[in-house]
Motif scaffolding. Sequence first.
Motif, PDB file in Angstrom:
ATOM      1  N   HIS A   1      63.783  16.138  47.267  1.00 31.07           N
ATOM      2  CA  HIS A   1      64.506  17.409  47.195  1.00 31.07           C
ATOM      3  C   HIS A   1      63.690  18.510  47.871  1.00 31.07           C
ATOM      4  N   VAL A   2      64.382  19.592  48.203  1.00 31.59           N
ATOM      5  CA  VAL A   2      63.726  20.766  48.760  1.00 31.59           C
ATOM      6  C   VAL A   2      64.250  21.990  48.020  1.00 31.59           C
ATOM      7  N   THR A   3      63.542  23.075  48.158  1.00 31.29           N
ATOM      8  CA  THR A   3      64.017  24.339  47.600  1.00 31.29           C
ATOM      9  C   THR A   3      64.788  25.077  48.691  1.00 31.29           C
ATOM     10  N   VAL A   4      65.548  26.075  48.293  1.00 34.31           N
ATOM     11  CA  VAL A   4      66.262  26.886  49.277  1.00 34.31           C
ATOM     12  C   VAL A   4      65.258  27.619  50.169  1.00 34.31           C
ATOM     13  N   THR A   5      64.129  28.011  49.598  1.00 34.69           N
ATOM     14  CA  THR A   5      63.079  28.651  50.398  1.00 34.69           C
ATOM     15  C   THR A   5      62.575  27.697  51.475  1.00 34.69           C
ATOM     16  N   GLU A   6      62.329  26.434  51.113  1.00 32.61           N
ATOM     17  CA  GLU A   6      61.875  25.437  52.093  1.00 32.61           C
ATOM     18  C   GLU A   6      62.957  25.174  53.146  1.00 32.61           C
ATOM     19  N   LEU A   7      64.218  25.167  52.728  1.00 36.62           N
ATOM     20  CA  LEU A   7      65.303  24.998  53.691  1.00 36.62           C
ATOM     21  C   LEU A   7      65.349  26.187  54.644  1.00 36.62           C
ATOM     22  N   THR A   8      65.162  27.386  54.119  1.00 38.44           N
ATOM     23  CA  THR A   8      65.138  28.585  54.964  1.00 38.44           C
ATOM     24  C   THR A   8      64.049  28.461  56.015  1.00 38.44           C
ATOM     25  N   GLU A   9      62.853  28.098  55.582  1.00 41.99           N
ATOM     26  CA  GLU A   9      61.746  27.915  56.526  1.00 41.99           C
ATOM     27  C   GLU A   9      62.065  26.807  57.522  1.00 41.99           C
ATOM     28  N   GLY A  10      62.737  25.758  57.048  1.00 42.19           N
ATOM     29  CA  GLY A  10      63.114  24.658  57.919  1.00 42.19           C
ATOM     30  C   GLY A  10      64.113  25.065  58.982  1.00 42.19           C
ATOM     31  N   VAL A  11      65.074  25.894  58.615  1.00 44.84           N
ATOM     32  CA  VAL A  11      66.053  26.377  59.582  1.00 44.84           C
ATOM     33  C   VAL A  11      65.363  27.256  60.623  1.00 44.84           C
TER      34      VAL A  11
ATOM     35  N   VAL B   1      74.638  26.471  51.134  1.00 41.81           N
ATOM     36  CA  VAL B   1      74.247  25.367  50.247  1.00 41.81           C
ATOM     37  C   VAL B   1      75.364  25.065  49.235  1.00 41.81           C
ATOM     38  N   PRO B   2      75.988  26.080  48.595  1.00 40.48           N
ATOM     39  CA  PRO B   2      77.123  25.764  47.717  1.00 40.48           C
ATOM     40  C   PRO B   2      78.273  25.062  48.449  1.00 40.48           C
ATOM     41  N   LYS B   3      78.508  25.417  49.708  1.00 38.72           N
ATOM     42  CA  LYS B   3      79.560  24.759  50.499  1.00 38.72           C
ATOM     43  C   LYS B   3      79.190  23.293  50.744  1.00 38.72           C
ATOM     44  N   LEU B   4      77.930  23.026  51.078  1.00 34.77           N
ATOM     45  CA  LEU B   4      77.471  21.649  51.260  1.00 34.77           C
ATOM     46  C   LEU B   4      77.545  20.869  49.955  1.00 34.77           C
TER      47      LEU B   4
ATOM     48  N   ASP C   1      73.107  17.601  46.454  1.00 33.50           N
ATOM     49  CA  ASP C   1      73.146  17.859  45.016  1.00 33.50           C
ATOM     50  C   ASP C   1      72.353  19.134  44.801  1.00 33.50           C
ATOM     51  N   TYR C   2      73.043  20.217  44.485  1.00 40.75           N
ATOM     52  CA  TYR C   2      72.423  21.544  44.397  1.00 40.75           C
ATOM     53  C   TYR C   2      72.259  21.936  42.942  1.00 40.75           C
ATOM     54  N   ARG C   3      71.049  22.333  42.594  1.00 38.84           N
ATOM     55  CA  ARG C   3      70.722  22.801  41.245  1.00 38.84           C
ATOM     56  C   ARG C   3      70.245  24.236  41.332  1.00 38.84           C
ATOM     57  N   PRO C   4      71.190  25.197  41.257  1.00 39.82           N
ATOM     58  CA  PRO C   4      70.772  26.607  41.367  1.00 39.82           C
ATOM     59  C   PRO C   4      70.025  27.061  40.119  1.00 39.82           C
ATOM     60  N   LEU C   5      68.885  27.647  40.337  1.00 44.40           N
ATOM     61  CA  LEU C   5      68.068  28.207  39.271  1.00 44.40           C
ATOM     62  C   LEU C   5      67.692  29.619  39.674  1.00 44.40           C
TER      63      LEU C   5
ATOM     64  N   GLN D   1      64.721  30.871  39.861  1.00 31.54           N
ATOM     65  CA  GLN D   1      63.561  30.766  40.748  1.00 31.54           C
ATOM     66  C   GLN D   1      63.433  29.315  41.187  1.00 31.54           C
ATOM     67  N   GLY D   2      63.389  29.064  42.468  1.00 32.33           N
ATOM     68  CA  GLY D   2      63.142  27.717  42.969  1.00 32.33           C
ATOM     69  C   GLY D   2      64.323  26.776  42.902  1.00 32.33           C
ATOM     70  N   SER D   3      65.512  27.222  43.286  1.00 38.15           N
ATOM     71  CA  SER D   3      66.687  26.353  43.302  1.00 38.15           C
ATOM     72  C   SER D   3      66.415  25.125  44.168  1.00 38.15           C
ATOM     73  N   ASN D   4      66.809  23.948  43.663  1.00 37.93           N
ATOM     74  CA  ASN D   4      66.561  22.694  44.363  1.00 37.93           C
ATOM     75  C   ASN D   4      67.841  22.117  44.927  1.00 37.93           C
ATOM     76  N   LEU D   5      67.725  21.427  46.069  1.00 30.69           N
ATOM     77  CA  LEU D   5      68.842  20.664  46.584  1.00 30.69           C
ATOM     78  C   LEU D   5      68.325  19.342  47.108  1.00 30.69           C
ATOM     79  N   LYS D   6      69.119  18.319  46.864  1.00 28.83           N
ATOM     80  CA  LYS D   6      68.769  16.977  47.297  1.00 28.83           C
ATOM     81  C   LYS D   6      69.811  16.529  48.315  1.00 28.83           C
ATOM     82  N   PRO D   7      69.394  16.249  49.549  1.00 30.50           N
ATOM     83  CA  PRO D   7      70.341  15.728  50.538  1.00 30.50           C
ATOM     84  C   PRO D   7      70.839  14.352  50.098  1.00 30.50           C
ATOM     85  N   LEU D   8      72.142  14.141  50.111  1.00 31.90           N
ATOM     86  CA  LEU D   8      72.735  12.869  49.715  1.00 31.90           C
ATOM     87  C   LEU D   8      73.045  12.025  50.947  1.00 31.90           C
TER      88      LEU D   8
END
Length: 161
Positions: free
Chosen positions: A64-74, A110-113, A120-124, A126-133
């Motif tokens: 899994h990654v966080t939304v912050t990590e996805l932002t940096e990745g984009v 991310v909610p659209k995905l 699989d998105y787990r909004p929190l 601080q540190g919301s996680n998403l797992k690419p399926l």
Amino acid sequence: MNRDTRSSAVRCIADGGQPSGDDLSTVTLELTLQELLDVLADPRRREAIRVLETFRTSDHFRNHVTVTELTEGVVAGEINLTDEHDMKTQADVDAPDRRDLYLDLQSVHVPKLDGAGLVDYRPLLQGSNLKPLSELAEVATVLETLETIVPETCEIDEADG
């Protein structure tokens, strides 16, 4: 999201021509055509799909990654879970733009995905996680095929209006 439960096969033709023999690969998606087009409609979401699929298929110590990590990745074009970051790429995107991208990913893309069943998105707070399926791979394949057929941007001849 109101989802049609039927499965559809999407035929990816590498050269954009007619299906024939070995040139055809079939990808099965649990999305309607309209849902697929909606998912692929936004350039930021397409980049997130590319980055997440690269992450999903690489060998990482977590799935899994966080939304912050996805932002940096984009921003960088890939998710880097090490402490080594490309400072030039990060410096090219200033803090307000990065914050806007983060908020856009967190609240829209991310909610659209997630709604499309690609992560699989787990909004929190601080540190919301998403797992690419694994379904993300199918959409990434369709995206890659479309990009070989249709360029991302087209110049319009001003004489044509």
